[in-house]
Design a protein around this motif. Structure first.
Motif, PDB file in Angstrom:
ATOM      1  N   GLU A  73      42.097  40.697  37.851  1.00  0.00           N
ATOM      2  CA  GLU A  73      41.392  40.008  36.768  1.00  0.00           C
ATOM      3  C   GLU A  73      41.555  40.808  35.475  1.00  0.00           C
ATOM      4  O   GLU A  73      40.939  41.862  35.311  1.00  0.00           O
ATOM      5  CB  GLU A  73      39.915  39.830  37.107  1.00  0.00           C
ATOM      6  N   PRO A  74      42.393  40.318  34.558  1.00  0.00           N
ATOM      7  CA  PRO A  74      42.672  41.072  33.326  1.00  0.00           C
ATOM      8  C   PRO A  74      41.440  41.373  32.488  1.00  0.00           C
ATOM      9  O   PRO A  74      41.421  42.345  31.731  1.00  0.00           O
ATOM     10  CB  PRO A  74      43.637  40.145  32.574  1.00  0.00           C
ATOM     11  N   MET A 103      44.291  32.204  29.803  1.00  0.00           N
ATOM     12  CA  MET A 103      45.121  31.074  30.215  1.00  0.00           C
ATOM     13  C   MET A 103      44.366  30.249  31.251  1.00  0.00           C
ATOM     14  O   MET A 103      43.613  30.775  32.051  1.00  0.00           O
ATOM     15  CB  MET A 103      46.447  31.569  30.804  1.00  0.00           C
ATOM     16  N   PRO A 104      44.584  28.910  31.292  1.00  0.00           N
ATOM     17  CA  PRO A 104      43.771  28.053  32.157  1.00  0.00           C
ATOM     18  C   PRO A 104      43.924  28.329  33.624  1.00  0.00           C
ATOM     19  O   PRO A 104      42.993  28.119  34.394  1.00  0.00           O
ATOM     20  CB  PRO A 104      44.267  26.637  31.793  1.00  0.00           C
ATOM     21  N   TRP A 105      45.122  28.790  34.057  1.00  0.00           N
ATOM     22  CA  TRP A 105      45.281  29.013  35.491  1.00  0.00           C
ATOM     23  C   TRP A 105      44.425  30.139  36.002  1.00  0.00           C
ATOM     24  O   TRP A 105      44.265  30.307  37.209  1.00  0.00           O
ATOM     25  CB  TRP A 105      46.738  29.256  35.848  1.00  0.00           C
ATOM     26  N   ARG A 106      43.871  30.951  35.121  1.00  0.00           N
ATOM     27  CA  ARG A 106      43.044  32.068  35.578  1.00  0.00           C
ATOM     28  C   ARG A 106      41.777  31.604  36.287  1.00  0.00           C
ATOM     29  O   ARG A 106      41.177  32.357  37.038  1.00  0.00           O
ATOM     30  CB  ARG A 106      42.653  32.944  34.388  1.00  0.00           C
ATOM     31  N   GLU A 107      41.388  30.355  36.082  1.00  0.00           N
ATOM     32  CA  GLU A 107      40.145  29.905  36.723  1.00  0.00           C
ATOM     33  C   GLU A 107      40.280  29.859  38.230  1.00  0.00           C
ATOM     34  O   GLU A 107      39.297  29.853  38.954  1.00  0.00           O
ATOM     35  CB  GLU A 107      39.735  28.541  36.183  1.00  0.00           C
ATOM     36  N   ASP A 162      39.031  33.439  40.651  1.00  0.00           N
ATOM     37  CA  ASP A 162      37.743  33.796  41.231  1.00  0.00           C
ATOM     38  C   ASP A 162      37.722  33.562  42.733  1.00  0.00           C
ATOM     39  O   ASP A 162      37.213  34.365  43.495  1.00  0.00           O
ATOM     40  CB  ASP A 162      36.615  33.000  40.566  1.00  0.00           C
ATOM     41  N   GLY A 163      38.293  32.442  43.163  1.00  0.00           N
ATOM     42  CA  GLY A 163      38.294  32.135  44.587  1.00  0.00           C
ATOM     43  C   GLY A 163      39.216  33.021  45.383  1.00  0.00           C
ATOM     44  O   GLY A 163      39.046  33.193  46.584  1.00  0.00           O
ATOM     45  N   GLU A 164      40.212  33.626  44.724  1.00  0.00           N
ATOM     46  CA  GLU A 164      41.118  34.510  45.421  1.00  0.00           C
ATOM     47  C   GLU A 164      40.457  35.854  45.721  1.00  0.00           C
ATOM     48  O   GLU A 164      40.816  36.551  46.661  1.00  0.00           O
ATOM     49  CB  GLU A 164      42.381  34.763  44.569  1.00  0.00           C
ATOM     50  N   ARG A 166      40.395  47.592  34.952  1.00  0.00           N
ATOM     51  CA  ARG A 166      41.115  46.541  35.652  1.00  0.00           C
ATOM     52  C   ARG A 166      41.319  46.899  37.121  1.00  0.00           C
ATOM     53  O   ARG A 166      41.607  48.046  37.451  1.00  0.00           O
ATOM     54  CB  ARG A 166      42.478  46.311  34.995  1.00  0.00           C
ATOM     55  N   LYS A 167      41.155  45.880  37.964  1.00  0.00           N
ATOM     56  CA  LYS A 167      41.389  46.070  39.387  1.00  0.00           C
ATOM     57  C   LYS A 167      42.742  45.468  39.744  1.00  0.00           C
ATOM     58  O   LYS A 167      43.104  44.407  39.253  1.00  0.00           O
ATOM     59  CB  LYS A 167      40.287  45.395  40.203  1.00  0.00           C
TER      60      LYS A 167
END
Length: 320
Positions: A139-140, A1-5, A8-10, A145-146
């Motif tokens: 991060e799926p 899904m696009p919101w996953r981008e 990374d910053g989180e 998975r973490k």
């Protein structure tokens, strides 16, 4: 899904020079800017938390006219991701929110009530744990998975039991919940709303910018859904239409309205056309957020110019 981008910053941190600065906007960089602190700002270095078992810097902005031995007390706004709040030298990519400059200007113009603003730094890799209201998957795509530890309730306990008593003891504050605010963006915005619901007896005025609604399969909707009586929260909620998944914020607005919040009364919602998920975008929304949550007594009058008419100079706003 696009919101996953945004994820990374989180979760990422930088190793350069041993500094651990996390952007709430979706990527990592280091600022080489000069310090840009404005006004009377006190720094409390390495403030220790027994609850969380760590330390972080805390900066305190004091409004014009503040005197320690006067009889006047002030409302307080606590802001997450404190590195980005006042100072370009510590903020992500040298882009700060400019909350100090904005507050100074609005107070001098008598457009908001004088207030104390407390910038609470994140501490790098712990951010995604401390700001997450539930222990969701970070991060799926990772194997294994973490998961975040979902420490927002504990982080809220740190604010309530350790930091707020320190601020109330050392500064002239109005200690009651009706005068106490909390704010943040992205995952910090999500944490703000969750902690406002969890701890409405402490925080009543919320700045919720571009909240990470996607977190843990939209856990915030479940949290709002289980509310019985609507808590007495006054909420600023916003998003930009260049943010992936921004429509979810509109859905959250509608859900809050269904739960009893009234637009223009105890809920203000803003969509900024073309705004992205960044510190620069959030900086432009500091003024209208402050004017909604901390209005000067005279600016409440209908005879005054509505603050949103001036805020529109910041960009194109959609009012669906």
């Amino acid at each position: 899904m696009p919101w996953r981008e945004h994820l990374d910053g989180e979760q990422m941190k930088s190793q350069a020079k041993g500094l651990h600065y996390i952007s709430s906007s979706g990527s990592i960089s280091f600022s080489m800017s000069k310090h840009t602190l404005t006004g009377n700002i006190k720094r409390h270095r390495a403030f220790h938390s027994k609850v969380l078992g760590n330390r972080r810097d805390v900066l305190v902005y004091l409004p014009p006219g503040y005197r320690r031995f006067s009889r006047r007390d002030y409302p307080v706004l606590y802001l997450h991701d404190g590195q980005n709040v006042f100072d370009a030298a510590t903020s992500f990519a040298g882009v700060e929110w400019g909350v100090d400059e904005t507050a100074q200007r609005l107070i001098h113009r008598k457009l908001i009530e004088p207030l104390i603003i407390v910038a609470v730094a994140n501490i790098g890799e712990e951010r995604i744990h401390e700001y997450a209201p539930t222990p969701g998957v970070i991060e799926p795509k990772d194997h294994p998975r973490k998961r975040s530890r979902g420490l927002a309730p504990l982080y809220g306990q740190f604010l309530i039991e350790e930091l707020k008593p320190f601020i109330d003891k050392n500064y002239r504050t109005k200690r009651e919940a009706e005068f106490t605010g909390l704010g943040g963006s992205s995952l910090g915005g999500l944490a703000t709303l969750a902690m406002g619901i969890f701890y409405s007896e402490v925080f009543r005025r919320l700045i919720v910018m571009s909240p990470s609604i996607w977190w843990d399969d939209y856990a915030i909707f479940r949290l709002v859904g289980i509310l019985g009586e609507k808590p007495p929260l006054k909420i600023w909620l916003d998003t930009g239409t260049d943010e992936p998944g921004w429509e979810l914020t509109r859905d959250l607005r509608d859900y809050l309205v269904d739960k009893g919040w009234q637009l223009g009364v105890d809920l203000s919602y803003l969509e900024v056309e073309g705004a992205d998920h960044s510190e620069a975008a959030w900086a432009t929304r500091v003024e209208p957020a402050l004017r909604f949550l901390f209005p000067a007594a005279k600016s409440i009058s209908s005879a005054d110019t509505p603050f949103l008419s001036e805020a529109k100079n910041l960009g194109s706003f959609l009012w669906p």
